[in-house]
Design a protein around this motif. Sequence first.
Motif, PDB file in Angstrom:
ATOM      1  N   GLY A  10       0.811  -1.211   0.000  1.00 26.25           N
ATOM      2  CA  GLY A  10       0.000   0.000   0.000  1.00 26.25           C
ATOM      3  C   GLY A  10       0.842   1.258   0.000  1.00 26.25           C
ATOM      4  O   GLY A  10       1.703   1.440   0.854  1.00 26.25           O
ATOM      5  N   GLN A  11       0.594   2.109  -0.976  1.00 25.74           N
ATOM      6  CA  GLN A  11       1.311   3.371  -1.105  1.00 25.74           C
ATOM      7  C   GLN A  11       0.608   4.504  -0.365  1.00 25.74           C
ATOM      8  O   GLN A  11       1.243   5.488  -0.010  1.00 25.74           O
ATOM      9  CB  GLN A  11       1.445   3.747  -2.590  1.00 25.74           C
ATOM     10  N   TYR A  12      -0.700   4.374  -0.163  1.00 26.62           N
ATOM     11  CA  TYR A  12      -1.499   5.457   0.418  1.00 26.62           C
ATOM     12  C   TYR A  12      -2.496   4.897   1.434  1.00 26.62           C
ATOM     13  O   TYR A  12      -2.965   3.772   1.286  1.00 26.62           O
ATOM     14  CB  TYR A  12      -2.302   6.195  -0.663  1.00 26.62           C
ATOM     15  N   THR A  13      -2.839   5.721   2.408  1.00 30.16           N
ATOM     16  CA  THR A  13      -3.940   5.424   3.319  1.00 30.16           C
ATOM     17  C   THR A  13      -4.873   6.626   3.308  1.00 30.16           C
ATOM     18  O   THR A  13      -4.417   7.759   3.437  1.00 30.16           O
ATOM     19  CB  THR A  13      -3.436   5.149   4.747  1.00 30.16           C
ATOM     20  N   SER A  14      -6.147   6.367   3.124  1.00 32.96           N
ATOM     21  CA  SER A  14      -7.127   7.453   3.055  1.00 32.96           C
ATOM     22  C   SER A  14      -7.335   8.088   4.423  1.00 32.96           C
ATOM     23  O   SER A  14      -6.972   7.514   5.455  1.00 32.96           O
ATOM     24  CB  SER A  14      -8.472   6.925   2.546  1.00 32.96           C
ATOM     25  N   ASP A  15      -7.948   9.251   4.424  1.00 35.06           N
ATOM     26  CA  ASP A  15      -8.437   9.841   5.662  1.00 35.06           C
ATOM     27  C   ASP A  15      -9.571   8.960   6.181  1.00 35.06           C
ATOM     28  O   ASP A  15     -10.118   8.133   5.448  1.00 35.06           O
ATOM     29  CB  ASP A  15      -8.986  11.253   5.414  1.00 35.06           C
ATOM     30  N   SER A  16      -9.942   9.151   7.428  1.00 35.72           N
ATOM     31  CA  SER A  16     -11.111   8.458   7.980  1.00 35.72           C
ATOM     32  C   SER A  16     -12.358   9.053   7.342  1.00 35.72           C
ATOM     33  O   SER A  16     -12.538  10.267   7.333  1.00 35.72           O
ATOM     34  CB  SER A  16     -11.155   8.621   9.494  1.00 35.72           C
ATOM     35  N   GLY A  28      -5.799   0.581  -9.665  1.00 37.16           N
ATOM     36  CA  GLY A  28      -4.837   0.288  -8.614  1.00 37.16           C
ATOM     37  C   GLY A  28      -5.171  -0.984  -7.881  1.00 37.16           C
ATOM     38  O   GLY A  28      -5.833  -1.878  -8.416  1.00 37.16           O
ATOM     39  N   TYR A  29      -4.708  -1.037  -6.627  1.00 39.09           N
ATOM     40  CA  TYR A  29      -4.803  -2.247  -5.813  1.00 39.09           C
ATOM     41  C   TYR A  29      -5.262  -1.872  -4.415  1.00 39.09           C
ATOM     42  O   TYR A  29      -4.622  -1.046  -3.750  1.00 39.09           O
ATOM     43  CB  TYR A  29      -3.420  -2.897  -5.770  1.00 39.09           C
ATOM     44  N   LEU A  30      -6.375  -2.442  -3.971  1.00 42.46           N
ATOM     45  CA  LEU A  30      -6.898  -2.211  -2.626  1.00 42.46           C
ATOM     46  C   LEU A  30      -6.256  -3.228  -1.691  1.00 42.46           C
ATOM     47  O   LEU A  30      -6.443  -4.434  -1.838  1.00 42.46           O
ATOM     48  CB  LEU A  30      -8.419  -2.348  -2.607  1.00 42.46           C
ATOM     49  N   VAL A  31      -5.484  -2.728  -0.728  1.00 45.10           N
ATOM     50  CA  VAL A  31      -4.746  -3.599   0.184  1.00 45.10           C
ATOM     51  C   VAL A  31      -5.615  -4.037   1.349  1.00 45.10           C
ATOM     52  O   VAL A  31      -5.757  -5.226   1.618  1.00 45.10           O
ATOM     53  CB  VAL A  31      -3.468  -2.897   0.707  1.00 45.10           C
ATOM     54  N   ASN A  32      -6.197  -3.061   2.069  1.00 43.65           N
ATOM     55  CA  ASN A  32      -7.053  -3.422   3.196  1.00 43.65           C
ATOM     56  C   ASN A  32      -8.057  -2.324   3.490  1.00 43.65           C
ATOM     57  O   ASN A  32      -7.946  -1.210   3.000  1.00 43.65           O
ATOM     58  CB  ASN A  32      -6.249  -3.785   4.452  1.00 43.65           C
ATOM     59  N   VAL A  33      -9.045  -2.700   4.292  1.00 47.66           N
ATOM     60  CA  VAL A  33     -10.093  -1.784   4.745  1.00 47.66           C
ATOM     61  C   VAL A  33     -10.062  -1.803   6.268  1.00 47.66           C
ATOM     62  O   VAL A  33     -10.071  -2.879   6.875  1.00 47.66           O
ATOM     63  CB  VAL A  33     -11.481  -2.222   4.231  1.00 47.66           C
ATOM     64  N   SER A  34     -10.015  -0.618   6.870  1.00 48.72           N
ATOM     65  CA  SER A  34     -10.010  -0.504   8.329  1.00 48.72           C
ATOM     66  C   SER A  34     -11.327   0.084   8.790  1.00 48.72           C
ATOM     67  O   SER A  34     -11.748   1.139   8.307  1.00 48.72           O
ATOM     68  CB  SER A  34      -8.871   0.402   8.792  1.00 48.72           C
ATOM     69  N   ILE A  35     -11.987  -0.597   9.713  1.00 47.33           N
ATOM     70  CA  ILE A  35     -13.214  -0.100  10.313  1.00 47.33           C
ATOM     71  C   ILE A  35     -12.827   0.543  11.638  1.00 47.33           C
ATOM     72  O   ILE A  35     -12.458  -0.142  12.589  1.00 47.33           O
ATOM     73  CB  ILE A  35     -14.244  -1.226  10.534  1.00 47.33           C
ATOM     74  N   VAL A  36     -12.868   1.865  11.668  1.00 44.24           N
ATOM     75  CA  VAL A  36     -12.468   2.628  12.847  1.00 44.24           C
ATOM     76  C   VAL A  36     -13.625   2.701  13.843  1.00 44.24           C
ATOM     77  O   VAL A  36     -13.446   2.480  15.038  1.00 44.24           O
ATOM     78  CB  VAL A  36     -11.998   4.041  12.439  1.00 44.24           C
ATOM     79  N   THR A  86     -24.352   3.389   8.360  1.00 49.02           N
ATOM     80  CA  THR A  86     -24.806   4.327   9.380  1.00 49.02           C
ATOM     81  C   THR A  86     -23.868   4.289  10.584  1.00 49.02           C
ATOM     82  O   THR A  86     -23.648   3.239  11.179  1.00 49.02           O
ATOM     83  CB  THR A  86     -26.231   3.975   9.826  1.00 49.02           C
ATOM     84  N   GLY A  87     -23.271   5.434  10.904  1.00 50.35           N
ATOM     85  CA  GLY A  87     -22.395   5.554  12.053  1.00 50.35           C
ATOM     86  C   GLY A  87     -20.989   5.013  11.860  1.00 50.35           C
ATOM     87  O   GLY A  87     -20.193   5.027  12.799  1.00 50.35           O
ATOM     88  N   GLN A  88     -20.659   4.539  10.648  1.00 45.87           N
ATOM     89  CA  GLN A  88     -19.339   3.967  10.416  1.00 45.87           C
ATOM     90  C   GLN A  88     -18.282   5.038  10.116  1.00 45.87           C
ATOM     91  O   GLN A  88     -18.574   6.080   9.536  1.00 45.87           O
ATOM     92  CB  GLN A  88     -19.337   3.015   9.236  1.00 45.87           C
ATOM     93  N   THR A  89     -17.048   4.722  10.506  1.00 45.73           N
ATOM     94  CA  THR A  89     -15.868   5.454  10.056  1.00 45.73           C
ATOM     95  C   THR A  89     -14.946   4.426   9.447  1.00 45.73           C
ATOM     96  O   THR A  89     -14.611   3.428  10.091  1.00 45.73           O
ATOM     97  CB  THR A  89     -15.169   6.167  11.223  1.00 45.73           C
ATOM     98  N   VAL A  90     -14.543   4.663   8.191  1.00 51.28           N
ATOM     99  CA  VAL A  90     -13.791   3.677   7.421  1.00 51.28           C
ATOM    100  C   VAL A  90     -12.582   4.360   6.767  1.00 51.28           C
ATOM    101  O   VAL A  90     -12.677   5.509   6.347  1.00 51.28           O
ATOM    102  CB  VAL A  90     -14.688   3.068   6.308  1.00 51.28           C
ATOM    103  N   CYS A  91     -11.482   3.652   6.689  1.00 51.67           N
ATOM    104  CA  CYS A  91     -10.359   4.113   5.872  1.00 51.67           C
ATOM    105  C   CYS A  91      -9.789   2.917   5.117  1.00 51.67           C
ATOM    106  O   CYS A  91     -10.024   1.766   5.490  1.00 51.67           O
ATOM    107  CB  CYS A  91      -9.304   4.852   6.671  1.00 51.67           C
TER     108      CYS A  91
END
Length: 97
Positions: A10-16, A28-36, A86-91
């Motif tokens: 992964g070259q980049y990580t999105s904002d929350s 591109g290539y999606l490496v992972n999804v983080s559920i904050v 609803t109510g999620q924060t994801v990056c």
Amino acid sequence: MSADTAYYAGQYTSDSVTVSTVVATGSGYLVNVSIVDAGSTEGTVNDASSTGAAATSNAIMKAQKFHGVYPVGARFTNGLVIVPGTGQTVCVTYSLD
């Protein structure tokens, strides 16, 4: 670190993200999804170039209702759109071609 290793790590990580958001355009290539923040409903991460184009048919994965980091390892061609539940924060962590 080699270029290939960096690409797949992964070259980049999105904002929350808490509302539907275009994270990247192009392929591109999606490496992972983080559920904050888990929220009360699942969201999606889509292979799309705009929030209006995000649909069930181009969902790469569901954004689970549980905290954590979810490995994906999937190519995308149009871009990345996060549609939080609803109510999620994801990056996401990703690389661009």
